[in-house]
Design a protein around this motif. Structure first.
Motif, PDB file in Angstrom:
ATOM      1  N   ILE A 188       0.776  -1.309   0.082  1.00 52.35           N
ATOM      2  CA  ILE A 188       0.146   0.031  -0.041  1.00 52.35           C
ATOM      3  C   ILE A 188       0.890   1.183  -0.078  1.00 52.35           C
ATOM      4  O   ILE A 188       1.521   1.484   0.988  1.00 52.35           O
ATOM      5  CB  ILE A 188      -0.781   0.160   1.053  1.00 52.35           C
ATOM      6  CG1 ILE A 188      -1.828  -1.140   1.242  1.00 52.35           C
ATOM      7  CG2 ILE A 188      -1.870   1.310   1.230  1.00 52.35           C
ATOM      8  CD1 ILE A 188      -2.642  -1.383   2.541  1.00 52.35           C
ATOM      9  N   ASP A 189       0.852   1.952  -1.069  1.00 52.26           N
ATOM     10  CA  ASP A 189       1.722   3.199  -1.181  1.00 52.26           C
ATOM     11  C   ASP A 189       2.854   3.183  -0.742  1.00 52.26           C
ATOM     12  O   ASP A 189       3.454   4.021  -0.003  1.00 52.26           O
ATOM     13  CB  ASP A 189       0.719   4.327  -0.161  1.00 52.26           C
ATOM     14  CG  ASP A 189      -0.619   4.614  -0.513  1.00 52.26           C
ATOM     15  OD1 ASP A 189      -0.981   4.510  -1.933  1.00 52.26           O
ATOM     16  OD2 ASP A 189      -1.687   4.805   0.160  1.00 52.26           O
ATOM     17  N   HIS A 228      -6.550  -3.403  -0.219  1.00 50.40           N
ATOM     18  CA  HIS A 228      -6.496  -2.010  -0.633  1.00 50.40           C
ATOM     19  C   HIS A 228      -6.982  -1.969  -1.898  1.00 50.40           C
ATOM     20  O   HIS A 228      -6.407  -2.500  -2.911  1.00 50.40           O
ATOM     21  CB  HIS A 228      -5.152  -1.655  -0.462  1.00 50.40           C
ATOM     22  CG  HIS A 228      -5.145  -0.235  -0.684  1.00 50.40           C
ATOM     23  ND1 HIS A 228      -4.276   0.360  -1.751  1.00 50.40           N
ATOM     24  CD2 HIS A 228      -5.632   0.952  -0.052  1.00 50.40           C
ATOM     25  CE1 HIS A 228      -4.235   1.812  -1.838  1.00 50.40           C
ATOM     26  NE2 HIS A 228      -4.966   1.967  -0.865  1.00 50.40           N
ATOM     27  N   THR A 274      -6.676   0.236  -4.882  1.00 49.78           N
ATOM     28  CA  THR A 274      -5.757   1.291  -5.360  1.00 49.78           C
ATOM     29  C   THR A 274      -6.496   2.337  -6.302  1.00 49.78           C
ATOM     30  O   THR A 274      -6.180   3.385  -6.122  1.00 49.78           O
ATOM     31  CB  THR A 274      -4.698   0.638  -6.342  1.00 49.78           C
ATOM     32  OG1 THR A 274      -5.431  -0.029  -7.239  1.00 49.78           O
ATOM     33  CG2 THR A 274      -3.919  -0.335  -5.542  1.00 49.78           C
ATOM     34  N   GLY A 327      -8.761   3.979  -3.044  1.00 47.26           N
ATOM     35  CA  GLY A 327      -8.002   4.164  -1.630  1.00 47.26           C
ATOM     36  C   GLY A 327      -8.788   3.600  -0.389  1.00 47.26           C
ATOM     37  O   GLY A 327      -8.336   3.740   0.614  1.00 47.26           O
TER      38      GLY A 327
END
Length: 251
Positions: A177-178, A228, A230, A233
């Protein structure tokens, strides 16, 4: 506050939790919850285009399934052979990649049809699986993450995970995630966020109050499932034998 020696040994050696100088602990807020199959021994969880995909475990009961996120209804399912224990799950260019626990077997499916396309071998146990867009990232219940080349399926990097100076063992279900690797720590209701560059834990997400232990059907009903989306978010979590899937915001 005083700690007995036995408790300190359990925390440090058993769970890899650092008592001093550890990463900051973050809270959460529930923004929605959805039905989830209470018989699902959740091992892998991902979201693709708003649709939930789940890998479930236990010998004789392991599955790969597509689930309607809003209702929890299983829309498509394939059962694994009785001698296979389903584990981590990720998506890769229109395919789904599923690990097995002690069988050292990975299975690749067509994401739309669930047709079994091929298999591959790896050493050791398979627990969690995710990817960073270039490599597959795999956990095996230790404090080490393995990075695999998606073409050769060979290990190209190993990453030791540390919270301060303490190893974080029992790394389980994974999600990228990120720019960080998020990992459930088995037999806890905590998620660690890991730097893929150094292996350092940057934060701990404490979800111990998310689903009351008094309502759990088994000691095995622990947090295990991070998905998650994408595109939006949105962040979803659930656990083994949990009747709800939670959409949360980290605070």
């Amino acid at each position: 506050m005083r700690y007995g020696l036995g408790l300190i040994v359990l925390l440090v050696l058993g769970y890899g939790v650092c008592l001093a100088g550890s990463a900051p602990t973050l809270g959460y807020r529930v923004v929605a919850s959805y039905p989830h199959d209470p018989n699902a021994f959740t091992q892998g969880l991902i979201v693709i285009d708003g649709t939930l995909y789940e890998s479930t475990g236990n010998y004789g009961h392991s599955t790969l399934r597509r689930v309607d996120l809003e209702t929890g209804r299983v829309e498509q399912e394939i059962r694994l052979a009785p001698d296979l224990f389903g584990e981590g799950l990720t998506d890769w260019h229109g395919r789904l990649v599923q690990l097995t626990w002690r069988e050292q077997l990975g299975i690749i499916y067509d994401a739309k049809t669930f047709e079994r396309l091929e298999t591959f071998q790896y050493q050791g146990e398979g627990w969690g699986l995710t990817h960073d867009g270039q490599q597959w990232i795999m956990s095996d219940g230790t404090d080490e993450l393995r990075f695999l080349d998606p073409k050769t399926r060979r290990v190209v990097q190993r990453l030791k995970v540390r919270d301060g100076r303490q190893p974080v063992r029992r790394l389980n279900e994974l999600e990228y995630i990120d720019g960080e690797i998020w990992a459930n720590v088995w037999r806890t209701d905590r998620i660690v966020r890991i730097s893929p560059a150094s292996g350092a834990v940057t934060a701990v997400v404490d979800l111990t109050t998310l689903y009351p232990t008094s309502e759990r059907v088994s000691p095995e009903a622990v947090l295990n499932g991070i998905a998650h989306d994408t595109a939006t978010g949105r962040l979803f979590v659930t656990g083994k034998y949990w009747p709800r899937l939670y959409e949360i915001v980290i605070e």
